[in-house]
Structures are given as C-alpha cells and as structure tokens.
Design a protein around this motif. Structure first.
Motif, PDB file in Angstrom:
ATOM      1  N   GLU A  64       4.819   0.642   1.784  1.00 14.04           N
ATOM      2  CA  GLU A  64       5.318   0.185   0.484  1.00 14.04           C
ATOM      3  C   GLU A  64       6.786  -0.232   0.559  1.00 14.04           C
ATOM      4  N   ILE A  65       7.618   0.600   1.161  1.00 18.91           N
ATOM      5  CA  ILE A  65       9.056   0.345   1.206  1.00 18.91           C
ATOM      6  C   ILE A  65       9.380  -0.908   2.009  1.00 18.91           C
ATOM      7  N   ASN A  66       8.630  -1.158   3.064  1.00 14.47           N
ATOM      8  CA  ASN A  66       8.957  -2.268   3.974  1.00 14.47           C
ATOM      9  C   ASN A  66       8.149  -3.537   3.726  1.00 14.47           C
ATOM     10  N   VAL A 103       2.837   6.675  -4.645  1.00 16.13           N
ATOM     11  CA  VAL A 103       2.903   5.213  -4.610  1.00 16.13           C
ATOM     12  C   VAL A 103       3.566   4.709  -5.882  1.00 16.13           C
ATOM     13  N   ALA A 104       4.716   4.072  -5.724  1.00 13.19           N
ATOM     14  CA  ALA A 104       5.467   3.610  -6.888  1.00 13.19           C
ATOM     15  C   ALA A 104       5.260   2.136  -7.173  1.00 13.19           C
ATOM     16  N   LEU A 146      -4.916   1.895  -4.419  1.00 14.71           N
ATOM     17  CA  LEU A 146      -5.677   2.806  -3.569  1.00 14.71           C
ATOM     18  C   LEU A 146      -7.143   2.826  -3.987  1.00 14.71           C
ATOM     19  N   HIS A 147      -8.022   2.794  -2.974  1.00 10.16           N
ATOM     20  CA  HIS A 147      -9.465   2.883  -3.196  1.00 10.16           C
ATOM     21  C   HIS A 147      -9.973   4.080  -2.394  1.00 10.16           C
ATOM     22  N   TRP A 148     -10.670   4.995  -3.044  1.00 14.05           N
ATOM     23  CA  TRP A 148     -11.145   6.204  -2.374  1.00 14.05           C
ATOM     24  C   TRP A 148     -12.627   6.086  -2.035  1.00 14.05           C
ATOM     25  N   LEU A 190       9.191  11.019   3.954  1.00 14.64           N
ATOM     26  CA  LEU A 190       8.527  12.151   3.296  1.00 14.64           C
ATOM     27  C   LEU A 190       9.255  12.529   2.006  1.00 14.64           C
ATOM     28  N   ALA A 191      10.566  12.454   2.021  1.00 17.46           N
ATOM     29  CA  ALA A 191      11.365  12.823   0.844  1.00 17.46           C
ATOM     30  C   ALA A 191      11.089  11.917  -0.357  1.00 17.46           C
ATOM     31  N   LEU A 192      10.458  10.771  -0.110  1.00  8.07           N
ATOM     32  CA  LEU A 192      10.135   9.832  -1.186  1.00  8.07           C
ATOM     33  C   LEU A 192       8.733  10.047  -1.735  1.00  8.07           C
ATOM     34  N   THR A 193       8.013  11.034  -1.218  1.00  7.80           N
ATOM     35  CA  THR A 193       6.642  11.310  -1.647  1.00  7.80           C
ATOM     36  C   THR A 193       6.564  12.618  -2.430  1.00  7.80           C
TER      37      THR A 193
END
Length: 294
Positions: free
Chosen positions: A26-28, A56-57, A63-65, A261-264
C-alpha cells in the motif's frame, strides 16, 4: 481502469506477516491501478482478519477472503510430502482455478515478504508467452545444486545447469496455466517423487516448468540472508522471521519490518521465543499425519 491481482495464503500464526506485507504494498504503490488482494485463509481468526482489514488505509486496495477448503478445486487432491512445511503451501497451485475466470494474470506472494518498490512494475511484466515468471532462488540457483536443487535430475532428464526458481513469488498467466494443466502435473510430480521433494511444491515447479519460465530481476525476491549488492525491490524473510527473537539476519531488515509493522493494527507485537516456532512446525507435521497424506 486496470487492476492488479495479488494472492497470498496465510494461517493465523503468520497473520502479522501478511498485515506488514499488505501495508508495504500500500505505502509503495504509486500508480493508479486498484489492487484486488485475495487472501486464502487457513483458519485465520476473526480477530486477526479484522486487524488485517483495519490495517489497510487506502481504498484502492480491496481484500477478498477465501477459505482454504474452498480454494481446492473439486477432483484435485493435495499431494503428500514429508516436509515440515504447512499443507497450505500447495494452495498457490490452484490460483488460476479459484480466482474469477476473467482474471488473466495474478501475482502470488509468500506472506514473509515486504515490498519496497511499486508492485505495479512487477505485475505489468510481459510474460513473453511463458506460463509464469519468477526469480532464481538465491541459495540453489541451479537445478543440479546440492542444496535445494533437484536431487534426482539425472533420472528426470533435466539439465543440472538449468536455473532453479524460488516459488515464493510467482507471476502467473492463468489461461496458459490451465491450458497446460500445470496444477495436475506438479501434484503428480511431487507425489511420485516424495523422497526427493524437500521443498515440496517448489520441487514440482522446477521439474514441470524446467526451462519454461521467465526469469525476473533477483531484486524482486531478495533473500534476507543474501549480500545486498543492489537495493532490493522486495525482501523475502526466509527461514526465521523477524517476529522471532532468534531472527539471525541483518538488523536493518528487521528494522524495516518493524517500521511497517508500526503502521498496522499489530503494532504492539513483541518478538516471540523459539519454542513457538517449533510448535508451529510440529503442528504442520501432525496435520499431514492426521489427514494421511505424509
């Protein structure tokens, strides 16, 4: 608008890794394509599914599960092997079958990866008529390698100098895959050569697709154990993961992991001890024994 299709398979224990992988993508991700991310759940808890989803921002990622039992096509059976790898590693073989039929290309990623470059660059690679694209395995490199290669290459008539792929990242032409019945061929290959398949499905990929896959830049599957000659596009945390206290590789790569990880919603995680790692491996073996496929 064009879409990027990504697939990962994950159990509950590695949910934290998946959250970090998705966040790094997401970030990149800088281009305009939306991302459909299909997650095959091997008993991921409702709590961890929620934590992944809430991490997820960007609304460009959907997302599909899919539950693991629903990802295995009718009439196909998971092959047996004697490794400590989980049974869910075989689910990647069925991606062209459980995805919607109109999706022509898919990118499979192991959950122990972290993207540092825009994933659209990789996804838009021209497969040049090949059923898959992958990177050479940093450890084995060649089919005849004494570690991780194809030990019975002579009996199979394979060139020992042929390149050996790592199956942790695979870009798939879904139509060619189905047309060439690659799933069935790999399943039969692993089942027929069980004593040689130390890296089970990876063994099958390299036997069945020997000389018939497109080689990607090695930076798209950079092993954390390798020397960094050029900046990696995607880090692969092979063997001991950065979530363990026993993580043995460069500290910089662990720091990168914990930055994402700190962003989750798993940001409060603390490194865990080695016993839990071995318990996970024992569960993998017991699952195979219990289902009678080892």
């Amino acid at each position: 608008m064009d879409k990027i299709t990504i697939v990962s398979v994950c159990d509950d224990h590695y949910s934290i890794l998946l959250a970090v992988l998705i966040k790094s993508i997401e970030i990149n991700h800088k281009t305009s394509e939306a991302i459909d991310y299909y997650i095959v759940s091997d008993n991921i808890s409702a709590k961890n599914k929620r934590r992944i989803r809430e991490s997820v921002a960007n609304n460009m990622i959907k997302l599909h599960w899919i539950e693991m039992a629903d990802a295995v096509p009718a009439g196909m059976k998971l092959p047996g092997d004697r490794s400590t790898y989980p049974m869910n590693i075989y689910v990647r073989l069925f991606i062209p079958y459980f995805l919607p039929a109109d999706i022509e290309k898919a990118l499979y990623l192991d959950v122990d990866m972290l993207a540092l470059e825009d994933i659209s660059i990789l996804f838009n690679t021209d497969l040049d008529g090949k059923p898959i694209a992958a990177a050479v395995d940093y450890v084995a490199k060649k089919i005849g390698s004494p570690y991780g290669g194809i030990k019975n290459y002579k009996e199979l008539g394979l060139d020992p100098e042929g390149k050996y792929l790592n199956s942790g990242l695979i870009l798939i032409d879904n139509n060619r895959w189905r047309d060439q019945e690659i799933s069935e061929k790999i399943i039969n290959c692993v089942s027929d050569n069980k004593s040689f398949a130390d890296f089970p499905d990876q063994y099958g990929y390299n036997v069945v697709l020997a000389g018939r896959w497109l080689e990607l830049d090695e930076r798209w599957n950079f092993f954390v154990s390798a020397p960094e000659e050029r900046p990696p596009f995607l880090i692969h945390y092979i063997h001991r993961k950065p979530i363990y206290k026993s993580y043995p590789y460069k500290e910089r790569y662990r720091e990168i992991f914990y930055k994402y990880l700190a962003l989750t919603h798993f940001k409060d995680h603390k490194p865990i001890g080695e016993p839990l790692r071995y318990i996970k491996k024992l569960r993998n073996v017991f699952q195979k024994v219990w289902q009678g496929i080892s």
